[in-house]
Enzyme design. Structure first.
Site, PDB file in Angstrom:
ATOM      1  N   HIS A  64       0.805  -1.233   0.000  1.00 16.01           N
ATOM      2  CA  HIS A  64       0.000   0.000   0.000  1.00 16.01           C
ATOM      3  C   HIS A  64       0.837   1.283   0.000  1.00 16.01           C
ATOM      4  O   HIS A  64       0.665   2.162   0.838  1.00 16.01           O
ATOM      5  CB  HIS A  64      -0.968  -0.003   1.188  1.00 16.01           C
ATOM      6  CG  HIS A  64      -1.897  -1.179   1.205  1.00 16.01           C
ATOM      7  ND1 HIS A  64      -2.813  -1.404   2.192  1.00 16.01           N
ATOM      8  CD2 HIS A  64      -2.049  -2.214   0.327  1.00 16.01           C
ATOM      9  CE1 HIS A  64      -3.497  -2.514   1.944  1.00 16.01           C
ATOM     10  NE2 HIS A  64      -3.032  -3.020   0.804  1.00 16.01           N
TER      11      HIS A  64
ATOM     12  N   GLU B 203     -13.102   1.006  -4.770  1.00 15.20           N
ATOM     13  CA  GLU B 203     -13.921   2.214  -4.884  1.00 15.20           C
ATOM     14  C   GLU B 203     -13.473   3.127  -6.014  1.00 15.20           C
ATOM     15  O   GLU B 203     -12.280   3.251  -6.289  1.00 15.20           O
ATOM     16  CB  GLU B 203     -13.857   3.018  -3.580  1.00 15.20           C
ATOM     17  CG  GLU B 203     -14.437   2.311  -2.374  1.00 15.20           C
ATOM     18  CD  GLU B 203     -14.375   3.155  -1.125  1.00 15.20           C
ATOM     19  OE1 GLU B 203     -14.831   2.673  -0.067  1.00 15.20           O
ATOM     20  OE2 GLU B 203     -13.871   4.309  -1.195  1.00 15.20           O
TER      21      GLU B 203
ATOM     22  N   TYR C 230     -12.861   9.745   3.409  1.00 15.88           N
ATOM     23  CA  TYR C 230     -13.423   8.661   2.597  1.00 15.88           C
ATOM     24  C   TYR C 230     -13.631   7.373   3.396  1.00 15.88           C
ATOM     25  O   TYR C 230     -13.953   6.344   2.821  1.00 15.88           O
ATOM     26  CB  TYR C 230     -12.574   8.466   1.347  1.00 15.88           C
ATOM     27  CG  TYR C 230     -12.803   9.633   0.414  1.00 15.88           C
ATOM     28  CD1 TYR C 230     -13.738   9.571  -0.609  1.00 15.88           C
ATOM     29  CD2 TYR C 230     -12.150  10.848   0.624  1.00 15.88           C
ATOM     30  CE1 TYR C 230     -13.998  10.660  -1.418  1.00 15.88           C
ATOM     31  CE2 TYR C 230     -12.412  11.956  -0.180  1.00 15.88           C
ATOM     32  CZ  TYR C 230     -13.341  11.854  -1.187  1.00 15.88           C
ATOM     33  OH  TYR C 230     -13.621  12.954  -1.970  1.00 15.88           O
TER      34      TYR C 230
ATOM     35  N   TYR D  74      -9.570 -10.394   4.376  1.00 18.47           N
ATOM     36  CA  TYR D  74      -9.256 -11.451   3.422  1.00 18.47           C
ATOM     37  C   TYR D  74      -9.683 -12.826   3.934  1.00 18.47           C
ATOM     38  O   TYR D  74      -9.955 -13.728   3.157  1.00 18.47           O
ATOM     39  CB  TYR D  74      -7.761 -11.440   3.100  1.00 18.47           C
ATOM     40  CG  TYR D  74      -7.338 -10.258   2.271  1.00 18.47           C
ATOM     41  CD1 TYR D  74      -7.810 -10.085   0.975  1.00 18.47           C
ATOM     42  CD2 TYR D  74      -6.479  -9.285   2.782  1.00 18.47           C
ATOM     43  CE1 TYR D  74      -7.431  -8.991   0.209  1.00 18.47           C
ATOM     44  CE2 TYR D  74      -6.097  -8.191   2.028  1.00 18.47           C
ATOM     45  CZ  TYR D  74      -6.584  -8.053   0.742  1.00 18.47           C
ATOM     46  OH  TYR D  74      -6.214  -6.963  -0.011  1.00 18.47           O
TER      47      TYR D  74
END
Length: 391
Positions: A171, A265, A275, A286
């Protein structure tokens, strides 16, 4: 039909595909979104194109940046920058990169030439950098001057470096776009610290940032008056934004991001907006367990569209070329997980139709429209493909 053709593989025709994934359309900030539960139920948009190999030798082509003369710059996530001169299939390595901590999902990431490239040759790029006090790395934004022959970078200028390095390999984000006023936006993912970074304005990660082109922080950024906040932050509560596009005509910043298991998204990015990640999500862990029961919450921005199951979206491209009448005026984004490209029809900041195209094309990592009008795809393990319309 799409023809997957390389220089050493006999042409093979495959169907252009079915449709696209679970979605929610035009959801206001605190409204519940409706969605289709089976992504194969949407309309097909068939194309007749040949996917021709433009270059091999790039394993994970994270970004493609077209140059005005027809050349392409290509980032390899492992830490190399390549030049693909027009009318050739030979890659040339570009020198002058900084030290890059290539690990996991980190490495050399996005590329963006300054919008006023006729007056300067500033190349902006994001990458994972180990600079800082902590061990590990975080996303950095740098610009450097591109030489006239496009083979060298010089005058490196570090514009932003995320603090709070992490040894986690996931990420990093990260895409780069410019708006109509010359501001530069870029993203940093939550760096695998879901419950720490995205909702904390004092920490980097899980945010989209806005800077002047020279790296200075604009005085009208939303959090500049908060003493300990990251003043470069433009929005927060993000998981891992890896696609951005600025709609110059309507002055709208679009972004998409990876969810966990479900909840990818598409968002319109607004100044100072939250958000929701990880307090609000359409996804689950997961393992299948829940981390939140909320899909919407007052004060948190709901997605314009979401995909469940996750499609693993990568780059975004708005098509303006006359070479693809069915695609012109549509926003493309790629599904790495299911090896297709989604074509979105937009109107006044809304998604009004969604199609699935080029089914089976491969794990598309990057998208670009060259100065020659052709669409180029960076596909993991396949290199760079050029979509040539059949005649």
């Amino acid at each position: 039909m799409i023809n997957l053709r390389s220089h050493n593989i006999h042409p093979k025709l495959i169907s252009a595909g079915l449709t696209v994934a679970m979605f929610a359309i035009n959801a206001p900030a605190n409204a519940k979104s409706d969605y289709v539960k089976n992504y194969k139920q949407l309309n097909t948009l068939s194309l007749s194109v040949n996917a021709v190999t433009a270059a091999e030798g790039v394993v994970i082509p994270w970004a493609i940046e077209p140059l005005a003369n027809g050349d392409l710059l290509i980032s390899e996530r492992s830490g190399a920058l390549f030049l693909l001169p027009k009318n050739t299939t030979t890659l040339t390595k570009v020198s002058g990169l900084p030290d890059i901590d290539a690990n996991g999902q980190g490495g050399l990431l996005d590329l963006s030439l300054h919008t006023d490239s006729k007056q300067n040759q500033w190349l902006y790029f994001s990458y994972s950098s180990s600079e800082g006090k902590e061990s590990g790395s975080n996303t950095a934004l740098m610009r450097a001057e591109l030489s006239s022959d496009h083979t060298q970078l010089s005058d490196q200028q570090l514009l932003y470096k995320g603090e709070h390095n992490s040894t986690k390999g996931q990420h990093y984000g990260s895409r780069i776009v410019f708006d109509n006023e010359g501001y530069v936006y870029f993203s940093i993912g939550d760096r695998g610290s879901r419950d720490i970074n995205p909702q904390d304005l004092t920490r980097d990660g899980g945010k989209i940032y806005r800077l002047h082109e020279d790296g200075n922080i604009p005085s009208d950024n939303p959090f500049v008056k908060q003493k300990d906040a990251k003043h470069a932050a433009w929005s927060y509560g993000h998981r891992n934004p890896q696609g951005m596009w600025f709609d110059n005509q309507n002055n709208i910043l679009w972004s998409h991001e990876h969810g966990p298991r479900g909840g990818d998204e598409l968002n319109i990015i607004k100044k100072g907006a939250n958000y929701g990640w990880p307090l609000v999500s359409y996804g689950v862990n997961y393992s299948g367990t829940k981390f939140t029961d909320l899909k919407e919450k007052d004060g948190m921005q709901s997605p314009v569209l979401h995909w469940t199951p996750s499609i693993a979206p990568s780059d975004m491209l708005y098509v303006t070329s006359d070479k693809y009448p069915k695609l012109k005026g549509k926003l493309l984004l790629a599904s790495m997980k299911f090896a297709f490209i989604s074509a979105l029809e937009l109107s006044k900041g809304k998604v009004i139709k969604q199609y699935k195209i080029l089914d089976g094309i491969g794990r598309v990592r990057s998208l670009a429209q060259g100065s020659d009008g052709f669409i180029y795809l960076g596909i993991d393990g396949q290199g760079i493909k050029r979509l040539e319309p059949e005649t």
